[in-house]
Structure formats: structure tokens, C-alpha cells
Design a protein around this motif. Structure first.
Motif, PDB file in Angstrom:
ATOM      1  N   LYS A   1       3.239   8.802  -9.060  1.00 35.76           N
ATOM      2  CA  LYS A   1       2.962   7.440  -8.603  1.00 35.76           C
ATOM      3  C   LYS A   1       2.852   6.454  -9.761  1.00 35.76           C
ATOM      4  O   LYS A   1       3.276   5.306  -9.637  1.00 35.76           O
ATOM      5  CB  LYS A   1       1.669   7.423  -7.783  1.00 35.76           C
ATOM      6  CG  LYS A   1       1.783   8.121  -6.441  1.00 35.76           C
ATOM      7  CD  LYS A   1       0.533   7.972  -5.610  1.00 35.76           C
ATOM      8  CE  LYS A   1      -0.645   8.726  -6.177  1.00 35.76           C
ATOM      9  NZ  LYS A   1      -0.436  10.193  -6.158  1.00 35.76           N
ATOM     10  N   THR A   2       2.287   6.891 -10.893  1.00 36.69           N
ATOM     11  CA  THR A   2       2.118   5.966 -12.012  1.00 36.69           C
ATOM     12  C   THR A   2       3.464   5.462 -12.501  1.00 36.69           C
ATOM     13  O   THR A   2       3.679   4.253 -12.640  1.00 36.69           O
ATOM     14  CB  THR A   2       1.347   6.644 -13.156  1.00 36.69           C
ATOM     15  OG1 THR A   2       0.073   7.088 -12.672  1.00 36.69           O
ATOM     16  CG2 THR A   2       1.127   5.680 -14.304  1.00 36.69           C
ATOM     17  N   ALA A   3       4.385   6.379 -12.747  1.00 37.63           N
ATOM     18  CA  ALA A   3       5.723   5.961 -13.175  1.00 37.63           C
ATOM     19  C   ALA A   3       6.457   5.246 -12.045  1.00 37.63           C
ATOM     20  O   ALA A   3       7.189   4.280 -12.282  1.00 37.63           O
ATOM     21  CB  ALA A   3       6.521   7.177 -13.634  1.00 37.63           C
ATOM     22  N   GLY A   4       6.251   5.711 -10.805  1.00 43.15           N
ATOM     23  CA  GLY A   4       6.923   5.106  -9.664  1.00 43.15           C
ATOM     24  C   GLY A   4       6.522   3.671  -9.429  1.00 43.15           C
ATOM     25  O   GLY A   4       7.265   2.907  -8.796  1.00 43.15           O
TER      26      GLY A   4
ATOM     27  N   LEU B   1       0.861  -1.182   0.000  1.00 47.09           N
ATOM     28  CA  LEU B   1       0.000   0.000   0.000  1.00 47.09           C
ATOM     29  C   LEU B   1       0.894   1.228   0.000  1.00 47.09           C
ATOM     30  O   LEU B   1       1.734   1.389   0.889  1.00 47.09           O
ATOM     31  CB  LEU B   1      -0.892   0.012   1.238  1.00 47.09           C
ATOM     32  CG  LEU B   1      -1.934  -1.108   1.367  1.00 47.09           C
ATOM     33  CD1 LEU B   1      -2.638  -1.028   2.714  1.00 47.09           C
ATOM     34  CD2 LEU B   1      -2.946  -1.048   0.244  1.00 47.09           C
ATOM     35  N   VAL B   2       0.728   2.090  -1.006  1.00 44.98           N
ATOM     36  CA  VAL B   2       1.558   3.292  -1.148  1.00 44.98           C
ATOM     37  C   VAL B   2       0.678   4.523  -1.023  1.00 44.98           C
ATOM     38  O   VAL B   2      -0.242   4.730  -1.822  1.00 44.98           O
ATOM     39  CB  VAL B   2       2.281   3.321  -2.515  1.00 44.98           C
ATOM     40  CG1 VAL B   2       3.099   4.605  -2.651  1.00 44.98           C
ATOM     41  CG2 VAL B   2       3.180   2.106  -2.679  1.00 44.98           C
ATOM     42  N   SER B   3       0.962   5.346  -0.020  1.00 43.58           N
ATOM     43  CA  SER B   3       0.298   6.639   0.116  1.00 43.58           C
ATOM     44  C   SER B   3       1.318   7.716  -0.223  1.00 43.58           C
ATOM     45  O   SER B   3       2.337   7.865   0.458  1.00 43.58           O
ATOM     46  CB  SER B   3      -0.215   6.825   1.550  1.00 43.58           C
ATOM     47  OG  SER B   3      -0.902   8.041   1.672  1.00 43.58           O
ATOM     48  N   ALA B   4       1.067   8.445  -1.300  1.00 44.06           N
ATOM     49  CA  ALA B   4       2.004   9.475  -1.750  1.00 44.06           C
ATOM     50  C   ALA B   4       1.205  10.631  -2.329  1.00 44.06           C
ATOM     51  O   ALA B   4       0.242  10.415  -3.072  1.00 44.06           O
ATOM     52  CB  ALA B   4       2.960   8.918  -2.811  1.00 44.06           C
ATOM     53  N   PRO B   5       1.570  11.866  -2.012  1.00 40.20           N
ATOM     54  CA  PRO B   5       0.785  13.020  -2.469  1.00 40.20           C
ATOM     55  C   PRO B   5       0.822  13.185  -3.972  1.00 40.20           C
ATOM     56  O   PRO B   5       1.719  12.676  -4.659  1.00 40.20           O
ATOM     57  CB  PRO B   5       1.457  14.204  -1.760  1.00 40.20           C
ATOM     58  CG  PRO B   5       2.828  13.744  -1.460  1.00 40.20           C
ATOM     59  CD  PRO B   5       2.725  12.273  -1.194  1.00 40.20           C
TER      60      PRO B   5
END
Length: 824
Positions: free
Chosen positions: A253-256, A244-248
Motif C-alpha cells: 500500500k505504501t508504494a501503491g 479510502l483504500v482497503s487492501a490486505p
């Protein structure tokens, strides 16, 4: 050449197989092959169409019932009749040790053995009377293989293809005589084709493995914290764990996620699914894949939105693009043309479909089996009605990795999957709208609908005294009644489909099919059972039977556990334990990661206006005050602004009080078309005149969309978007109190604050973006709400008194920033 072979009969072994096909396993190094009889026969390339109103599972159940009824009748009529006999045949083809397994439907006889292959069909009586072995060559071929296997052991055999018409239960037997010696050559040819395919597939995999290390990151360099996200994703992939990744917003996020997942998938022979809630997010995925050199991908829209027929009638009897699909596909070389494109998009499939008269959605499904990644809506992984059965039919699909974009949206979407309703009005209207059906069938339909209507009447009467004046109330599960009624409705559905075929009618918005679909979905969820479901009788707008899914975690968890890894990401996955629980992630197999904003904190100012109440009780009296706050924010600096509200009613009330200004006002409407949505986005891209957009939190313009550069100068979030108190929401609150000890938080607070954080996330999308976020409501200043703000907000949050001097605070912020840099 083919070497020695032998057959093993095992009457217990059949339980392991549902039909004559199984997963083909080929070990090229050890030269071993195991497969099912169904994998050898000339199956059609695709299976298209469906029986009107019947789920795949219902059609299978009807077929299985016909299958078992015939076997039972044979067992009673013929002494020594044996059914469901598993066979295992071993041979050698070109030095490969080949094991073929299958299941014979029935065997009987003394001097000569009769081998039965049973096939359930749904066809009109006149067509049924004409069926022969050529009608279904793949089943005849499967039967001949079984006869060959048994004949190799010595006895004289004859094949018998048994057709059972599901529509009326009639049977037709077709003899398939020997000799069967040519099956030896057929096995060799088919096995060699499988070896050739496996060899080509291994060559492709080797090429993918070689490409893994050389995949290109989609940007010049990772953004701040994006490299940490890539490392975290990679670590979870290597361990076969979920994340689960919570990032602003703005971290990438898509590339990450996409970049490390594709790199791992290439190196380890995995397939990638990227699922989204909205088409706008698919565009971001497409651009990311375009920038990563190498991967191929298939993109999906909803089946009806990819339809090129004049009338959406998804059966080959009514659609020329489904009719003779396999034959046309072989002739047109369509797949080769499409596969020449690295990213296969719906528009290309629709264009190719028109050229070759082929269904674009079926083309996409075939292409998806060959591409590295599949980009689609949540529905095609999670919706029990429409998920991709070819990929997720089995429990184990550990060769696949799933990326869930904007994963917070999946909670409500999944609840909707498992919360069907059945309106009484639909039943009553259909009883008077059957003129287009053959009279005797219409009569039986009315009788069945009448039983259902009477069931509604009994519930209303029985509960009337106990729930006087209540619009909604709980009832016991009505499963017993529907289990009795369902077989009758299913048979009527089959007969209706045959009636339509015979009459050649494609009925737009067919009311019968709409009812059958609603009935089937209701029965499907009804059968799931569990305390996460509540059964409701709703009299708000006519009477309806409803199922409320309060917690989709058990059902989602069943899907998630089959993947090698699942990467679920969003700007708003806080608190993590809420989303881990509600999305069904196994806590023992799930990692968590949170990242701060990568952008300069001084470029954003967040202000709370604490002297306004937006609770339902007080909001009407504060419409004027809220309108003035919005106007003050928009006047502080010339630019585009967006005011986001918890509901359309609230939004319209404030819009009516908005004072005159230099802005051009745009107000979101419910159910905007794609053209209307795009027109508003195009208007925002024009710098003059300044735009002021009124929209709803959680809607088209508040999530999953970028407003880069000067597209937005500010966002005004009016009120925490807590769900409205309702009968259903209160049932959820009580359930969450009992199971999680956080009823208000799970039912109201967390979903509402999620929308607030998503709304603010539209503002800053790059290192040079600058803007203000104004939060209007006294609750935003209360710890119960403010502790849910993302950690990076504290770096941009104005002093607690700033909201009382909004105009001065805004002027100071814009003055400190100086002139706006012009983008190229």
C-alpha cells in the motif's frame, strides 16, 4: 526602476486581514505581484519558543486584547482617532505591477498625522522599560512603510511604535520620525528579492514537472493488484477527490499510494504529507522514498525526542539551541548542508543541531518548506495542540495531498485529541508545590487554584445525592465557570514565565507548566461544544473533570476538506461506511476501493476454534484450554509463533498456564522502550531456538510491522478484541445508536474486529511466506463476526469442523506444503 504609485485608504477593507502579512501572489507571466506589508519587512526567519502553558491561540488572544484596549483608550482620549485603516499601495518595480496591502492600527492628528503600530510583548518590567525601535526592527520597518504610504498623499506624518506589555498592561511609546523616502528603495529591493525567489521556485517546479513522468517505481514491477491500486489513486488525484483504500497486508500500500501521489504532485506543483501512527511505519515510507529516485523528504519525530538540550525546556530563554536561532542559521549555512541530503532524517538534524547549536526540530520545519514530501505522525496534521500551523493555518491548503497510513488508527487517536481531563489531585498538589515561585505570585496562584478546587467540591456535593455511590456521572458543560477563570490563569501563566526568565530557571517536569498545559487543553476543547462531547465527573482514582469525544468526524472533516486529495489506506477499513463516517470524509467527494490479497491462497490456513468462550465471564475458566491450543499450534511445526490477546491481564493469565515446550517464551510488557521492542524483533530474526511471543492486539507487535519469510510461522488470535464495557464506551454506544443506528457495531464490534484482522495480517507478507492463523473463540464462527472477515480470507478458511481437530488439521496443512524454501 520604480514607477508611479498611489495609496487607497479604505476603512472597511481591514476585516479581510488579520495583520500586515498576506499570501504573496506573483504572476511571472503577467508581471503582477500582490502582497502584504508584512511580507516586505525583515521578519525573523523563524519564530521559536512559547509562553509556558499557553497555546498559540491564547497568546494571540491576549495580544489582541491588549491591542484593542489601547485602541479603545485612544479613541476615548483623542477626537478623530481612527483604527484598523486598510491601505492599498500600487507601484511598479522592473515592469511588475505591484499592489501592497496592509492595515494601520491607528491614525490621529490634525496638522501632522500620527501613525500607530501596536506591538504586544511578554517581557520583564526592566526589559520593557528599555525597549526601543531597534528591539523589534521588523515592526519599526512596517511602521515606516505605513508612514511612507500616507506621506505620499501629502500630509506630514510621524510614526509611533506602541509597546503593550501583556504581563501587566503597561504601555511604552517610541517615536519613529521621518523622513521615509528611503522606503521607496526598500520596497524595490524586497520586491526584486521576491521576484528572484519566485523565478527560482518556478525553475524548480519546471524541473519537478519534467521529472514527473520519469519517477522510478520502487520495485522491479508492481505486485498483483498493486497496479490497480495505483490506477485508482491516480484517478482520484486527477479529479481532486478523496479515496479510502482497503487492501490486505502485503499488497504494497505504501508504494501503491506514494508512487502515484508523487508523480501527480511533481506534475501539478503539489506538496505531499505522509502521516503515520507509529515510527515503524515511517521506516517503510523512508525505504519507499529511497527507492523512488528524485523526491526529497523531511522526517519528523516528536519535538521532545529531537531535543538535544540537557533539559527539555522549549523556550529560547532556557535553551541555547533556540537562542539567536536566526543569526546562527545565517552564519552556519546549515540548511544548505542538510538540503544536500535527499532524505532528511531526525538523526541528521540532531547531528547538525549539535554542530551549530541549533534546535533540530526548528531546522526540520525550515527544511520541510523546501522538500517535496513531509513524513510525520498524525499529530502534526490533526492534533489541535501541536499541528503544523505554518502549513495548515489557513482553511485552504489545496496545494497539498495527504496520505494517511493505517488510517483505522486515526479514529481513536482523534478521539484522544479531543478528550482531555483535569485531575483535582494535580491542582491540590500544585497548591503546596509553589516554593520556587516569587511569593506574591505564589499567593495569587494558590488563590486561583483554590477557586478551581472549590469548583470540584461543589460539583461533588451537588451531585452526591443524585448519583450516590456512582464512580462516574454526567454533568452540564462547565464552560461558563472556565470562561471566567481562564483570563486569570492566562495572566498568571505570563507572569510565571517572566518569573522563570528573571530567575534563569529551567525546571525539569515543571508542575506549574504541566498544570497550565492541562488547563489550556481542557479549556480549548471545552470551547468547541457539540453533542459529540460528553462532560464527566470521574471519582475512580481521585476526582477528575473529563471531556469525552464520542465522534471526531466533524473536527477531522474540517482539516480534510482543505487538501487537494486525501488518500486514506489500511488493511482494515471495513466496513467502509464506518470509517468514512468516523473520519469525517465528505461522502460526495470520497471514492472507495477494496483489493484482495495478491498471495497464493494455499500458503495460508485460517482455522476457527469454536469450542472455547473468551467472553469476560468465562475466560478465566478457559485459561488452561487456551494455553493448550497455543501449545498445540506451536508444536505442529518448528518455528516462531505469536499469540495475541485483547488485554495484558488476559495474556498473563494464559501465560501462567502454558505447558513446557521447545520454544523460548517472550511476553510483551506495557510501555516497552524502543530498545526492548527492538531486542524482541532481533530475537525473532534468529532461527534458533524457536520463539513464542505473547503480545496484545493493537499493540507494538500486532500492527504496522512486517514479519517476512520464516520470522513467523503462525499467529494465534485469542478473542475478538472488543473494547471493554465502560461508562465512556456505553455513552458512545448510545450516541452511535442515535446518530448512526449502529450503537454496538460502532462502539464495540468494528473496532474489535479491526484489531483481529490487523493481527492476522502480520502473517503473510510475500509470495513465498507460509503460515497458519488460529482464531480462538466461539464468536468467530457467528455471522455477526465472520461477515466482517476480509473477502480473501474465504479462500484460506478451513472447514468449519477443522477447529475441533486442531492438531490433525495443522499437521495436514504443513504436510501438504512440503519443505520450506530457504531464502537467500
Amino acid at each position: 526602476m520604480i514607477g508611479r504609485s498611489r495609496l487607497i485608504l479604505d476603512s472597511e477593507f481591514w476585516l479581510l486581514y488579520s495583520d500586515g502579512a498576506m499570501a504573496v501572489k506573483i504572476d511571472l507571466a503577467k508581471k503582477r505581484i500582490s502582497l502584504g506589508v508584512g511580507d516586505l519587512v525583515a521578519e525573523p526567519l523563524v519564530t521559536v519558543g512559547r509562553v509556558a502553558g499557553l497555546s498559540v491561540w491564547t497568546r494571540m488572544a491576549l495580544g489582541r486584547e491588549a491591542h484593542v484596549n489601547h485602541q479603545r483608550a485612544q479613541a476615548n482620549a483623542r477626537e478623530g482617532y481612527r483604527r484598523e485603516i486598510a491601505v492599498r499601495y500600487r507601484t511598479t518595480v522592473d515592469d511588475f505591477a505591484v499592489t501592497i496591502q496592509g492595515r494601520i492600527d491607528g491614525i490621529y492628528g490634525s496638522g501632522e498625522w500620527i501613525i500607530e503600530e501596536i506591538k504586544s510583548v511578554v517581557v520583564p518590567p526592566m526589559v520593557f522599560a528599555m525597549l526601543d525601535a531597534k528591539s523589534y526592527p521588523h515592526y519599526a520597518e512596517q511602521l515606516r512603510l505605513y508612514c511612507f504610504f500616507v506621506a505620499k498623499e501629502g500630509p506630514s506624518v510621524e510614526g509611533r511604535l506602541v509597546f503593550v506589555n501583556v504581563a501587566d498592561g503597561t504601555r511604552r511609546e517610541v517615536e519613529v520620525p521621518g523622513p521615509f523616502d528611503d522606503c521607496e528603495r526598500l520596497i524595490a529591493e524586497r520586491v526584486r528579492a521576491l521576484i528572484s525567489h519566485a523565478t527560482e521556485e518556478e525553475r524548480r517546479r519546471k524541473a519537478r514537472r519534467a521529472l514527473a513522468a520519469g519517477l522510478t517505481f520502487p520495485h522491479d514491477k508492481p505486485r498483483r493488484y498493486q497496479d490497480a491500486m495505483i490506477a485508482t489513486v491516480t484517478k482520484s488525484l486527477k479529479a481532486g477527490r478523496h479515496l479510502l483504500v482497503s487492501a490486505p497486508s502485503g499488497i504494497g500500500k505504501t508504494a501503491g499510494a506514494m508512487y502515484p501521489v508523487l508523480r501527480y504532485a511533481f506534475a501539478n506543483d503539489r506538496r505531499v504529507f505522509f502521516v503515520t501512527a507509529k515510527n515503524t511505519q515511517q521506516q517503510i515510507a523512508m525505504e519507499t522514498l529511497r527507492r523512488i529516485a528524485g523526491p526529497t523528504a523531511t522526517f519528523f519525530r516528536a519535538r521532545e525526542k529531537m531535543c538535544i538540550n540537557d533539559v527539555y525546556a522549549c523556550r529560547e530563554e532556557f535553551c541555547p539551541h533556540l537562542r539567536d536561532f536566526s543569526l546562527k542559521l545565517e552564519k552556519m549555512q546549515t540548511l544548505e548542508r542538510l538540503f544536500g541530503q535527499r532524505l532528511i532524517v531526525p538523526e541528521a538534524m540532531m547531528e547538525e543541531g549539535r554542530r551549530a547549536s541549533l534546535c533540530p526540530f526548528e531546522l526540520a520545519l525550515l527544511e520541510a518548506e523546501r522538500t517535496d514530501a513531509i513524513v510525520c505522525d498524525y499529530n502534526y496534521v490533526f492534533d489541535p495542540q501541536v499541528y503544523f500551523r505554518r502549513f495548515f493555518q489557513e482553511v485552504d491548503y489545496s496545494d497539498a495531498i495527504l496520505i494517511i497510513d493505517e488510517a483505522h488508527n486515526l479514529v481513536q487517536r482523534a478521539m484522544d485529541y479531543y478528550s482531555p481531563s483535569l485531575p483535582r489531585q494535580q491542582i491540590r498538589e500544585l497548591m503546596t508545590d509553589l516554593q520556587h515561585i516569587e511569593p506574591s505570585l505564589a499567593k495569587e496562584f494558590r488563590e486561583t487554584l483554590g477557586r478551581l478546587d472549590d469548583f470540584f467540591r461543589r460539583i461533588a456535593e451537588d451531585a452526591g445525592a443524585e448519583h450516590e455511590n456512582a464512580e462516574k456521572f454526567l454533568i452540564e458543560s462547565p464552560r461558563e465557570f472556565f470562561d471566567e477563570l481562564k483570563p486569570e490563569v492566562n495572566r498568571l501563566a505570563v507572569r510565571y514565565m517572566l518569573d522563570k526568565i528573571t530567575g534563569g530557571r529551567a525546571v525539569p517536569d515543571d508542575p506549574v507548566e504541566e498544570f497550565l498545559s492541562a488547563f489550556g487543553q481542557y479549556c480549548s476543547v471545552l470551547a468547541m461544544e457539540g453533542d459529540e462531547f460528553s462532560h464527566i465527573f470521574d471519582t475512580t482514582n481521585g476526582e477528575s473533570l473529563k471531556i469525552l469525544c464520542k465522534d471526531p468526524s466533524r473536527l477531522l472533516g474540517q482539516r480534510l476538506k482543505g487538501f487537494h486529495s486525501v488518500i486514506a489506506m489500511s488493511a482494515t477499513l471495513a466496513p467502509m461506511n464506518f470509517y468514512r463516517e468516523m473520519l469525517g470524509f465528505d461522502p460526495d467527494r470520497t471514492d472507495e476501493a477494496s483489493f484482495p490479497s495478491p498471495f497464493p491462497r494455499e500458503n495460508r490456513r485460517i482455522l476457527i476454534v469454536p469450542n472455547v468462550s473468551t467472553t469476560y465471564r468465562y475466560r478465566t475458566s478457559n485459561y488452561q484450554k487456551i494455553a493448550e491450543i497455543i501449545a498445540t499450534t506451536a508444536r505442529a511445526r518448528r518455528g516462531n509463533y505469536m499469540a495475541l490477546f485483547p488485554s495484558y491481564e488476559f495474556m498473563r493469565g494464559v501465560a501462567a498456564k502454558l505447558p513446557e515446550g521447545i520454544w523460548e517464551l517472550h511476553v510483551q510488557e506495557p510501555k516497552m522502550t524502543e530498545r526492548q521492542r527492538q531486542a524482541l524483533l532481533d530475537a525473532l530474526a534468529e532461527p534458533q531456538p524457536p520463539k513464542l511471543v505473547f503480545a496484545v492486539q493493537g499493540g507494538l507487535f500486532a500492527e504496522g510491522i512486517d514479519y517476512p519469510g520464516e520470522t513467523l510461522s503462525g499467529v494465534i488470535v485469542v478473542s475478538p478484541a472488543l473494547p471493554q464495557v465502560s461508562f465512556e464506551r456505553e455513552l458512545m454506544r448510545r450516541y452511535y445508536d442515535e446518530h448512526y443506528r449502529k450503537g454496538f457495531e460502532f462502539a464495540y464490534l468494528y473496532p474489535g474486529m479491526n484489531r483481529v484482522i490487523q493481527s492476522v495480517g502480520r502473517l503473510i507478507r510475500s509470495e513465498t511466506d507460509r503460515g497458519v492463523a488460529v482464531l480462538v473463540c466461539q464468536r468467530f464462527a457467528q455471522p455477526q463476526y465472520s461477515t466482517l472477515f476480509p473477502p480473501d480470507w474465504s479462500e484460506s478458511m478451513a472447514d468449519g469442523r477443522a477447529g475441533y481437530e486442531l492438531a490433525a488439521e495443522l499437521a495436514d496443512f504443513w504436510a501438504c506444503l512440503g519443505p520450506i524454501p530457504r531464502s537467500n
